[in-house]
Design a protein around this motif. Structure first.
Motif, PDB file in Angstrom:
ATOM      1  N   THR A 182      31.448  -4.685   6.750  1.00  0.00           N
ATOM      2  CA  THR A 182      30.193  -5.580   6.486  1.00  0.00           C
ATOM      3  C   THR A 182      28.720  -4.645   6.270  1.00  0.00           C
ATOM      4  N   ALA A 183      28.607  -3.403   6.643  1.00  0.00           N
ATOM      5  CA  ALA A 183      27.467  -2.639   7.146  1.00  0.00           C
ATOM      6  C   ALA A 183      26.473  -2.773   5.735  1.00  0.00           C
ATOM      7  N   GLY A 184      27.177  -2.723   4.496  1.00  0.00           N
ATOM      8  CA  GLY A 184      26.370  -2.688   3.268  1.00  0.00           C
ATOM      9  C   GLY A 184      25.516  -3.910   3.111  1.00  0.00           C
ATOM     10  N   PHE A 185      26.227  -5.072   3.434  1.00  0.00           N
ATOM     11  CA  PHE A 185      25.542  -6.384   3.177  1.00  0.00           C
ATOM     12  C   PHE A 185      24.472  -6.466   4.143  1.00  0.00           C
ATOM     13  N   TRP A 186      24.605  -5.952   5.479  1.00  0.00           N
ATOM     14  CA  TRP A 186      23.460  -6.009   6.276  1.00  0.00           C
ATOM     15  C   TRP A 186      22.265  -5.006   6.277  1.00  0.00           C
ATOM     16  N   GLU A 187      22.581  -3.999   5.598  1.00  0.00           N
ATOM     17  CA  GLU A 187      21.799  -3.030   5.149  1.00  0.00           C
ATOM     18  C   GLU A 187      20.907  -3.483   4.104  1.00  0.00           C
ATOM     19  N   GLY A 188      21.212  -4.171   3.009  1.00  0.00           N
ATOM     20  CA  GLY A 188      20.660  -4.983   1.908  1.00  0.00           C
ATOM     21  C   GLY A 188      19.792  -6.098   2.686  1.00  0.00           C
ATOM     22  N   VAL A 189      20.298  -6.827   3.389  1.00  0.00           N
ATOM     23  CA  VAL A 189      19.611  -7.980   4.409  1.00  0.00           C
ATOM     24  C   VAL A 189      18.254  -7.367   4.670  1.00  0.00           C
ATOM     25  N   ALA A 190      18.293  -6.198   5.403  1.00  0.00           N
ATOM     26  CA  ALA A 190      17.127  -5.565   5.957  1.00  0.00           C
ATOM     27  C   ALA A 190      16.042  -5.007   5.075  1.00  0.00           C
TER      28      ALA A 190
END
Length: 307
Positions: A182-190
């Protein structure tokens, strides 16, 4: 719980290897209707789970051991004694931390499963943000005709809750679980971007993020950026129990994005009792700051003029 020699820990470790649950037999054989219901609920369209020669989804392993509303015969005296020792020591709170499963062989319709569970391990005393206590791991072995078909490890933390430094201190907002999937999703959200996974094999979009495609099984993927537009597909209003850092009542919605996938988040911009299915919403990125640092979360605001 005193410091120094951990006498309690030594007593707890004496339970390792002892039975945690009475050996049991699955209430139903592995069967096609339950497989179908599972796949429909999970949105899993793999052909491996349909038709002649079908197998059960491996992650259904625990389904075949569940007792239902009437339950199984229950836990052993040894497991109850272990939990009793922890309760007496002040470790009265419990939280499930993780589970692990292994699948030595697939389950097929008609298989009759048997299972047993043991107390596999008790950790040394650990101090966490929740409090101080012990991780207890149980292992369930699932068999068909004596052959090992699956192993399910379930781990809990039994702990004494940590005391708050100050009752006036505002509780910190819980952080989302970020892992390699899920790291990519939260990097996008940031970066204030709402990213959706896309299978490069069949083009299927998916959310939440997963290591592989439910439609074709392909492990390769890229992302598309969502427009942020969507509608309220379903929702609940949280009244009780209260959670630290949240002020009930508030609306939690299942949002259907314009791209077709759905995600869970808060619905804001109107009173909780004005939220309705079908309301148009648009993503909004909210920033939070506390002792743990900055946090950005996506919420969905009702489009102006609606509601």
């Amino acid at each position: 719980m005193s410091e120094g020699v951990d006498e309690l820990g030594a007593r707890l470790k004496a339970y390792e290897g002892r039975a945690a649950a009475v050996a049991g037999v699955g209430k139903d054989p592995v069967n096609a209707p339950m497989i179908r219901h599972w796949c429909e609920a999970m949105g899993d369209t793999s052909k491996a789970y349909r038709g002649p020669g079908a197998i059960a989804p491996p992650t259904m392993l625990q389904v075949w051991t569940m007792g239902g509303l009437s339950g199984h015969e229950g836990r052993t005296d040894a497991y109850d004694e272990l939990l009793g020792l922890l309760d007496e020591s002040g470790c009265t709170s419990v939280v499930a931390t993780d589970c692990e499963q292994e699948y030595p062989r697939p389950l097929r319709p008609g298989d009759e499963v048997t299972f047993d569970a043991v107390i596999e391990s008790v950790s040394d005393r650990k101090t966490t943000k929740l409090g101080t206590g012990y991780f207890v791991t149980t292992r369930m072995d699932v068999r068909v005709g004596g052959e090992l078909a699956g192993t399910h490890r379930f781990r809990i933390l039994k702990y004494a809750p940590a005391r708050r430094k100050s009752q006036a201190e505002r509780p910190r907002r819980p952080r989302p679980v970020v892992n390699r999937d899920t790291a990519g999703f939260w990097e996008g959200v940031a970066q204030h971007r709402l990213l959706i996974q896309r299978c490069t094999g069949c083009g299927t979009l998916r959310h939440p993020w997963l290591p592989g495609c439910n439609a074709c099984g392909c492990l390769d993927w890229d992302t598309v950026e969502a427009s942020g537009e969507g509608t309220v597909y379903s929702y609940v209003v949280m009244h009780h129990p209260p959670f630290p850092a949240f002020e009930p009542p508030y609306a939690v919605g299942l949002i259907e994005l314009a791209e077709g996938v759905r995600m869970v988040s808060n619905v804001v911009g109107v009173p909780y009792d004005k939220v309705r299915i079908g309301l148009p919403v648009r993503v909004e990125f909210r920033g939070y700051e506390d002792e743990e640092g900055a946090l950005v979360l996506p919420v969905f605001r009702v489009v102006e003029g609606e509601g």
